[in-house]
Structure formats: C-alpha cells, structure tokens
Design an enzyme around this catalytic site. Structure first.
Site, PDB file in Angstrom:
ATOM      1  N   SER A  33       0.943  -1.176   0.073  1.00 10.21           N
ATOM      2  CA  SER A  33       0.080  -0.077   0.041  1.00 10.21           C
ATOM      3  C   SER A  33       0.929   1.368  -0.039  1.00 10.21           C
ATOM      4  O   SER A  33       1.614   1.507   0.789  1.00 10.21           O
ATOM      5  CB  SER A  33      -0.789  -0.155   1.403  1.00 10.21           C
ATOM      6  OG  SER A  33      -1.603  -1.227   1.363  1.00 10.21           O
ATOM      7  N   HIS A  64      -3.606  -0.028  -4.700  1.00 12.64           N
ATOM      8  CA  HIS A  64      -2.979  -1.036  -5.433  1.00 12.64           C
ATOM      9  C   HIS A  64      -3.476  -1.639  -6.839  1.00 12.64           C
ATOM     10  O   HIS A  64      -4.325  -1.519  -7.218  1.00 12.64           O
ATOM     11  CB  HIS A  64      -3.464  -2.392  -4.493  1.00 12.64           C
ATOM     12  CG  HIS A  64      -2.973  -2.611  -3.197  1.00 12.64           C
ATOM     13  ND1 HIS A  64      -1.636  -3.484  -3.070  1.00 12.64           N
ATOM     14  CD2 HIS A  64      -3.255  -2.085  -2.120  1.00 12.64           C
ATOM     15  CE1 HIS A  64      -1.625  -3.246  -1.772  1.00 12.64           C
ATOM     16  NE2 HIS A  64      -2.505  -2.471  -1.144  1.00 12.64           N
ATOM     17  N   HIS A  86      -5.132  -9.300  -1.014  1.00 11.89           N
ATOM     18  CA  HIS A  86      -5.110  -9.708   0.326  1.00 11.89           C
ATOM     19  C   HIS A  86      -6.215 -10.621   0.759  1.00 11.89           C
ATOM     20  O   HIS A  86      -7.287 -10.578   0.065  1.00 11.89           O
ATOM     21  CB  HIS A  86      -5.434  -8.667   1.297  1.00 11.89           C
ATOM     22  CG  HIS A  86      -4.245  -7.505   1.019  1.00 11.89           C
ATOM     23  ND1 HIS A  86      -4.638  -6.762   0.135  1.00 11.89           N
ATOM     24  CD2 HIS A  86      -3.231  -7.050   1.857  1.00 11.89           C
ATOM     25  CE1 HIS A  86      -3.630  -5.609   0.162  1.00 11.89           C
ATOM     26  NE2 HIS A  86      -2.697  -5.910   1.051  1.00 11.89           N
ATOM     27  N   TYR A  88      -8.484 -10.622   3.004  1.00 15.95           N
ATOM     28  CA  TYR A  88      -9.430  -9.929   3.557  1.00 15.95           C
ATOM     29  C   TYR A  88     -10.634  -9.281   2.163  1.00 15.95           C
ATOM     30  O   TYR A  88     -11.571  -9.060   2.333  1.00 15.95           O
ATOM     31  CB  TYR A  88      -9.224  -8.674   4.477  1.00 15.95           C
ATOM     32  CG  TYR A  88      -8.347  -7.649   3.741  1.00 15.95           C
ATOM     33  CD1 TYR A  88      -8.963  -6.715   2.824  1.00 15.95           C
ATOM     34  CD2 TYR A  88      -7.050  -7.304   4.147  1.00 15.95           C
ATOM     35  CE1 TYR A  88      -8.200  -5.587   2.587  1.00 15.95           C
ATOM     36  CE2 TYR A  88      -6.243  -6.381   3.784  1.00 15.95           C
ATOM     37  CZ  TYR A  88      -6.891  -5.431   2.820  1.00 15.95           C
ATOM     38  OH  TYR A  88      -6.060  -4.582   2.285  1.00 15.95           O
ATOM     39  N   GLU A  89      -9.734  -9.390   1.334  1.00 18.51           N
ATOM     40  CA  GLU A  89     -10.877  -9.011  -0.010  1.00 18.51           C
ATOM     41  C   GLU A  89     -11.654 -10.031  -0.421  1.00 18.51           C
ATOM     42  O   GLU A  89     -12.541  -9.862  -1.307  1.00 18.51           O
ATOM     43  CB  GLU A  89      -9.936  -8.634  -1.172  1.00 18.51           C
ATOM     44  CG  GLU A  89      -8.892  -7.278  -0.965  1.00 18.51           C
ATOM     45  CD  GLU A  89      -7.874  -7.006  -1.978  1.00 18.51           C
ATOM     46  OE1 GLU A  89      -8.353  -6.693  -3.283  1.00 18.51           O
ATOM     47  OE2 GLU A  89      -6.851  -7.222  -1.807  1.00 18.51           O
ATOM     48  N   ALA A 116       3.230  -1.730   3.923  1.00 19.43           N
ATOM     49  CA  ALA A 116       3.038  -0.464   4.839  1.00 19.43           C
ATOM     50  C   ALA A 116       2.556  -1.120   6.174  1.00 19.43           C
ATOM     51  O   ALA A 116       1.682  -2.186   6.257  1.00 19.43           O
ATOM     52  CB  ALA A 116       1.939   0.323   4.395  1.00 19.43           C
ATOM     53  N   MET A 217      -1.270  -6.180   7.335  1.00 18.75           N
ATOM     54  CA  MET A 217      -2.429  -7.326   7.008  1.00 18.75           C
ATOM     55  C   MET A 217      -1.802  -8.076   5.642  1.00 18.75           C
ATOM     56  O   MET A 217      -2.673  -8.638   4.846  1.00 18.75           O
ATOM     57  CB  MET A 217      -3.568  -6.635   6.456  1.00 18.75           C
ATOM     58  CG  MET A 217      -3.991  -5.821   7.645  1.00 18.75           C
ATOM     59  SD  MET A 217      -5.629  -4.731   7.157  1.00 18.75           S
ATOM     60  CE  MET A 217      -5.593  -3.519   8.337  1.00 18.75           C
ATOM     61  N   SER A 218      -0.575  -8.469   5.419  1.00 20.20           N
ATOM     62  CA  SER A 218      -0.009  -8.914   4.499  1.00 20.20           C
ATOM     63  C   SER A 218       1.427  -9.734   4.687  1.00 20.20           C
ATOM     64  O   SER A 218       1.661 -10.038   5.666  1.00 20.20           O
ATOM     65  CB  SER A 218       0.367  -7.960   3.194  1.00 20.20           C
ATOM     66  OG  SER A 218       1.187  -7.163   3.573  1.00 20.20           O
ATOM     67  N   ASN A 241       2.560   4.520  10.192  1.00 18.65           N
ATOM     68  CA  ASN A 241       1.664   5.202  11.288  1.00 18.65           C
ATOM     69  C   ASN A 241       2.044   4.563  12.331  1.00 18.65           C
ATOM     70  O   ASN A 241       2.737   3.373  12.660  1.00 18.65           O
ATOM     71  CB  ASN A 241       0.103   4.998  10.936  1.00 18.65           C
ATOM     72  CG  ASN A 241      -0.253   3.633  10.857  1.00 18.65           C
ATOM     73  OD1 ASN A 241      -0.082   3.106  10.004  1.00 18.65           O
ATOM     74  ND2 ASN A 241      -0.691   3.081  12.007  1.00 18.65           N
ATOM     75  N   HIS A 255      -6.665   4.619   6.335  1.00 14.92           N
ATOM     76  CA  HIS A 255      -6.184   4.123   4.919  1.00 14.92           C
ATOM     77  C   HIS A 255      -5.363   5.239   4.108  1.00 14.92           C
ATOM     78  O   HIS A 255      -4.238   5.284   3.731  1.00 14.92           O
ATOM     79  CB  HIS A 255      -6.995   3.419   3.915  1.00 14.92           C
ATOM     80  CG  HIS A 255      -6.378   2.663   2.855  1.00 14.92           C
ATOM     81  ND1 HIS A 255      -5.264   1.920   2.922  1.00 14.92           N
ATOM     82  CD2 HIS A 255      -6.567   2.936   1.543  1.00 14.92           C
ATOM     83  CE1 HIS A 255      -4.876   1.434   1.688  1.00 14.92           C
ATOM     84  NE2 HIS A 255      -5.560   1.829   0.795  1.00 14.92           N
TER      85      HIS A 255
HETATM   86  N1  HPA Z   1      -2.349  -1.665  11.444  1.00 12.71           N
HETATM   87  C1  HPA Z   1      -2.592  -2.646  10.539  1.00 12.71           C
HETATM   88  N2  HPA Z   1      -2.129  -2.609   9.303  1.00 12.71           N
HETATM   89  C2  HPA Z   1      -1.565  -1.330   8.867  1.00 12.71           C
HETATM   90  C3  HPA Z   1      -1.346  -0.388   9.572  1.00 12.71           C
HETATM   91  C4  HPA Z   1      -1.795  -0.740  11.069  1.00 12.71           C
HETATM   92  O1  HPA Z   1      -1.587   0.321  11.854  1.00 12.71           O
HETATM   93  N3  HPA Z   1      -0.864   0.621   8.971  1.00 12.71           N
HETATM   94  C5  HPA Z   1      -0.639   0.080   7.703  1.00 12.71           C
HETATM   95  N4  HPA Z   1      -0.945  -1.114   7.630  1.00 12.71           N
END
Ligand code: HPA
Length: 280
Positions: A33, A64, A86, A88-89, A116, A217-218, A241, A255
């Site tokens: 991402s 993406h 992913h 989750y999609e 990310a 998440m990947s 973040n 996001h």
């Molecule tokens: N949590 C989960 N997945 C993420 C995050 C997060 O804070 N930042 C980027 N992908």
C-alpha cells in the site's frame, strides 16, 4: 474457485505470463500500500494486468494498481507485482499467494516484499523503514496457513522449515545500503493480521507483548509460500503510522494516512531496493 491452488492452475497462470516476457526474471517484488509507485523505476519490457492472467485475483484496494511490470532495474531482470491481493478482499490464502507460485515456476530466486505497517515498537516513527527479521503469522497459526490443503510437492515438502524466513545476508545488505544512504532503518518482527479493521488498543498491547515491532495485513503468507519453494526473501516494512496503545496515540489510523506516508517512504524504499539489486 476452490480454496486450494493446484499445480495445473499455477502452470496455466505462469504460461500466460511467460508468453509476454522477453527475459527470465531473477528477482520478484511485491509492492504494498502506497508503495506501488516503486514500479515506475523499472525499465518495463512487459506490463500484464492481473485481469489477463488465468486464476489471478483482482486487487480491489485503493493504492494497489493490479498489474505485473517485468523489466530491468539496476541491471537485474525483475518481476514486479504492482499491488497485491489480500485474503480480506475475499480470497483464499492460496489465491492471495498464487503470484509467488508463478514467480517460482518462472525461475525467480529472490523475493523482495514490501508493505505498509503500523509501528508497535515505541521508538519507531512514521517514515521509518523496518527490515523484517522475523514474522508472526497469526492467521497461519490459527488455521489460515497458505499451505493448507494438498501439498504441492513440486515446490517443497509438506512440513517446510521456517527457522530462517528472512535471509540474513540480504538483511545485512539492506541495512548497509540504508545506512550508507542516510535512510533511517530499523529491524524487527512483523506481525500479520487478517484485517481489514485496524487494531483496538487492547490488541495493540497484545501484539507488543508477544514481541512484534510492526503490524500489517499481508506479507507473512507470501513469505511462507516463498520459503516453501526455497526462495531467498527480503522483507521491508514502511512504517506508515504508529499504532500505540497508551495515551501517546495521536488518534485514528486511516487508509489515507497509510497512503500519504507511502509518498514519504517511496524514495527511501527505492534507495534501499536499488542498492540491494546492485549488490545481488
Ligand atoms: N495496522 C494494520 N495494518 C496496517 C497499519 C496498522 O496500523 N498501518 C498500515 N497497515
């Protein structure tokens, strides 16, 4: 489509891709991402939308792109997934990791994965790059392992070793390149969650207690499949973040924030990736 990927499916997908390639790729890359822009650095010889490849899932997440860019980067024949899918999609773990199988059939030996991630380690700042030393595959540990189902013996054994998921030599090269370029670099443990909801404060506390430095998440499923097939792996997390459970948390994770930090992280990641490719 069923839950499990078969050898026939891998071969059909790989065949469709191979027809469009002019060189055989040695290095595969999966861009996360906000990091899809890294593919623009490649001198492209072929661009193949996922939609044109049998059995490939479509990427539905903003940021993406959803295509393969094959070409040259720093003198290496690279095969870049510009955008990942992913689970989750709505895809099975097997579908989400099919691109790694295709790379293996095409002869790719080194996998460079980027993502990310939220920083859990209190010393991490948004914009940091973390070299992944190890991962915790929480979905995998609770039943959603990408290798579930009939083993594809062509690639590797039923019970693959995972004692060295991320190649120590590649990690050392990445750290050296970053340090020489003045890019702040960390090393740590990545924890993979299913998503798509971000973490609650209690979940963040839990992830910290179990030893994770960054959360996303990947990546972990892709790396399990890569190691099953004997690839050497380098994983880079762009800290987009900070996910802190205490009073320090600055607010919500969105996001948009993840994509925005990606713009800061792209040049830093690019420096590291180019340097690693030069030294391979
Ligand atoms: N949590 C989960 N997945 C993420 C995050 C997060 O804070 N930042 C980027 N992908």
């Amino acid at each position: 489509m069923g839950e499990f990927i078969t050898m026939e499916m891998v071969e059909e997908a790989a065949g469709a891709v191979r027809r469009q390639l002019t060189t055989s790729p040695r290095v595969g890359m999966i861009l996360g991402s906000g990091l899809n822009a890294l593919a623009e650095a490649v001198e492209a010889e072929a661009v193949i939308p996922y939609a044109d490849i049998p059995h490939f899932a479509r990427s539905t997440v903003e940021g993406h792109v959803g295509r393969i860019v094959a070409g040259q980067l720093e003198g290496q024949a690279v095969f870049v997934m510009q955008g990942r899918v992913h689970a989750y999609e709505g895809y099975s773990m097997g579908q989400a990791t099919l691109p790694v199988r295709v790379m293996q059939v095409l002869g790719v030996q080194v996998l460079l994965v980027t993502n990310a991630a939220g920083g859990l380690n209190p010393s991490f700042r948004a914009g940091d790059v973390m070299v992944i030393r190890d991962h915790i595959n929480l979905p995998g540990m609770t039943g959603r392992n990408p290798l579930r189902g009939p083993n594809l013996d062509h690639f590797g054994p039923r019970f693959p070793d995972m004692s060295q998921p991320y190649d120590p030599d590649l990690r050392a090269i990445a750290r050296d390149v970053a340090t020489e370029a003045g890019v702040p670099v960390r090393e740590g443990v990545y924890v993979c969650l299913s998503g798509p909801s971000f973490e609650t404060p209690a979940e963040i506390h839990f992830l910290r207690v179990i030893g994770a430095d960054a959360v996303g998440m990947s990546t972990a499923p892709e790396v399990v499949v890569a190691r099953h097939g004997g690839m050497r792996v380098l994983g880079l997390s762009g800290i987009s973040n900070v996910a802190l459970s205490g009073g320090e948390h600055h607010g919500e994770t969105t996001h948009e924030e993840v994509l925005e930090a990606g713009r800061l992280l792209v040049p830093r990641m690019e420096v590291i990736i180019r340097g690693v490719l030069r030294r391979l």
